[in-house]
Design a protein around this motif. Structure first.
Motif, short mmCIF file in Angstrom:
data_model
loop_
_atom_site.label_atom_id
_atom_site.label_comp_id
_atom_site.label_asym_id
_atom_site.label_seq_id
_atom_site.Cartn_x
_atom_site.Cartn_y
_atom_site.Cartn_z
N UNK A 38 9.04 -2.69 0.57
CA UNK A 38 7.97 -1.94 1.22
C UNK A 38 6.69 -2.75 1.20
N UNK A 39 6.01 -2.79 2.36
CA UNK A 39 4.69 -3.37 2.45
C UNK A 39 3.63 -2.26 2.56
N UNK A 40 4.05 -1.12 3.14
CA UNK A 40 3.15 0.03 3.30
C UNK A 40 4.01 1.27 3.53
N UNK A 41 3.71 2.31 2.80
CA UNK A 41 4.41 3.58 2.99
C UNK A 41 3.37 4.70 3.05
N UNK A 42 3.49 5.55 4.07
CA UNK A 42 2.65 6.74 4.20
C UNK A 42 3.57 7.95 4.29
N UNK A 43 3.19 9.02 3.61
CA UNK A 43 3.98 10.24 3.60
C UNK A 43 3.31 11.27 4.51
N UNK B 12 -2.41 13.09 -3.37
CA UNK B 12 -1.94 12.55 -4.65
C UNK B 12 -2.46 11.14 -4.90
N UNK B 13 -2.45 10.31 -3.84
CA UNK B 13 -2.84 8.91 -4.04
C UNK B 13 -2.92 8.18 -2.70
N UNK B 14 -3.86 7.24 -2.63
CA UNK B 14 -3.96 6.32 -1.50
C UNK B 14 -4.52 5.01 -2.04
N UNK B 15 -3.73 3.92 -1.93
CA UNK B 15 -4.18 2.62 -2.43
C UNK B 15 -3.00 1.70 -2.66
N UNK B 16 -3.14 0.79 -3.61
CA UNK B 16 -2.07 -0.15 -3.93
C UNK B 16 -0.87 0.60 -4.52
N UNK B 17 0.30 0.29 -4.05
CA UNK B 17 1.51 0.97 -4.51
C UNK B 17 1.70 0.82 -6.02
N UNK B 18 1.37 -0.34 -6.56
CA UNK B 18 1.55 -0.56 -8.01
C UNK B 18 0.64 0.39 -8.81
N UNK B 19 -0.55 0.68 -8.28
CA UNK B 19 -1.42 1.65 -8.95
C UNK B 19 -0.85 3.06 -8.85
N UNK B 20 -0.25 3.37 -7.69
CA UNK B 20 0.42 4.68 -7.53
C UNK B 20 1.55 4.81 -8.54
N UNK B 21 2.35 3.78 -8.67
CA UNK B 21 3.48 3.81 -9.60
C UNK B 21 2.98 3.98 -11.04
N UNK B 22 1.85 3.36 -11.36
CA UNK B 22 1.27 3.53 -12.70
C UNK B 22 0.90 4.98 -12.97
N UNK B 23 0.51 5.73 -11.93
CA UNK B 23 0.11 7.14 -12.07
C UNK B 23 1.29 8.11 -11.99
N UNK B 24 2.46 7.61 -11.60
CA UNK B 24 3.60 8.51 -11.40
C UNK B 24 4.00 9.31 -12.63
N UNK B 25 4.02 8.73 -13.83
CA UNK B 25 4.40 9.57 -14.97
C UNK B 25 3.54 10.82 -15.09
N UNK B 26 2.26 10.71 -14.81
CA UNK B 26 1.36 11.86 -14.85
C UNK B 26 1.65 12.83 -13.69
N UNK B 27 1.85 12.28 -12.50
CA UNK B 27 2.13 13.11 -11.32
C UNK B 27 3.48 13.83 -11.48
N UNK C 98 0.84 -1.19 0.00
CA UNK C 98 0.00 0.00 0.00
C UNK C 98 0.88 1.25 0.00
N UNK C 99 0.34 2.33 -0.58
CA UNK C 99 1.03 3.60 -0.57
C UNK C 99 0.01 4.69 -0.28
N UNK C 100 0.38 5.59 0.62
CA UNK C 100 -0.49 6.70 1.00
C UNK C 100 0.30 7.99 0.82
#
Length: 181
Positions: free
Chosen positions: A130-135, A52-67, A46-48
C-alpha cells in the motif's frame, strides 16, 4: 510465449499479488496484529481512516492498539474488487463489509459497515504494498445493545475466533503464518 502473452501473464501475477495484499490486510486487522499490518505498507505510505486517523500509515498502525482495544470482534469481508495496473503503480476500489463488536461503557454494540477502500499500490523492490489507503463508508447498521451471542447452545463446542494470538488459526495452520505478539 509472445510479448502480448507475457505482458498478460505479468498483469495477472501483479493483480493476484495485490489481491493477496488486500486479503492480508483484513486478516491482520481482524487479528489485531499491527506488525503484520506494518509489513503491508511502504514506510512512507498514507492512511486515511476519517475521524480515526489521517496521516502516515505507520503512525496509524502505532495507534491501532488503542483504537482496537474496545473491539471484541472485527470481521472484514472483501466483496467486489476493481484494480487497474500501470507498470509498478496500481489503484484499487475494494468493496468491504466490516463487522465490529465494540465494548462501551453501557455494554457492547454491533456496527456493520458497508464501505470501500480507495487504494494506491506501488511495487518497489519487486513487492506490492500500500502507498495510500482511504476508507469510505457507504452505509452503517448499528445494533445497540449487541445481538452477538457466542454462548448460544447452537454453537456450543465451536471454535470461536478471537483477536490476537488466542485465535484458533495460530495453532491450526502450518503454511499460513501469523505474527505473534
Amino acid at each position: 510465449m509472445t510479448k502480448s502473452e507475457n505482458q498478460r501473464l505479468h498483469y495477472f501475477i501483479d493483480k493476484q499479488e495485490i489481491l493477496e495484499l488486500i486479503n492480508r490486510y483484513c486478516q491482520a486487522a481482524d487479528r489485531h496484529d499491527p506488525e503484520a499490518l506494518r509489513a503491508l505498507y511502504h514506510t512512507d505510505a498514507l492512511d486515511d481512516h476519517g475521524a480515526f486517523f489521517k496521516g502516515l500509515a505507520m503512525d496509524f498502525i502505532d495507534k491501532l492498539p488503542e483504537i482496537q482495544a474496545p473491539m471484541e470482534i472485527l470481521h472484514h469481508n472483501v466483496t467486489t474488487v476493481n484494480i487497474e495496473i500501470d507498470g509498478d503503480y496500481a489503484e484499487g476500489e475494494v468493496y468491504i463489509l466490516a463487522f465490529h463488536k465494540a465494548a462501551g461503557p453501557d455494554g457492547s454494540i454491533d456496527v456493520l459497515i458497508g464501505g470501500r477502500y480507495f487504494d494506491k499500490y506501488e511495487k518497489r523492490d519487486g513487492k506490492w504494498k500500500f502507498a495510500h489507503r482511504a476508507v469510505v463508508t457507504d452505509w452503517v447498521h448499528i445494533q445497540d445493545p449487541s445481538a452477538v451471542n457466542l454462548e448460544h447452545p447452537f454453537i456450543a463446542g465451536s471454535h470461536i475466533g478471537r483477536p490476537g494470538a488466542d485465535d484458533p488459526s495460530y495453532t491450526f495452520f502450518k503454511l499460513i503464518k501469523r505474527q505473534t505478539p
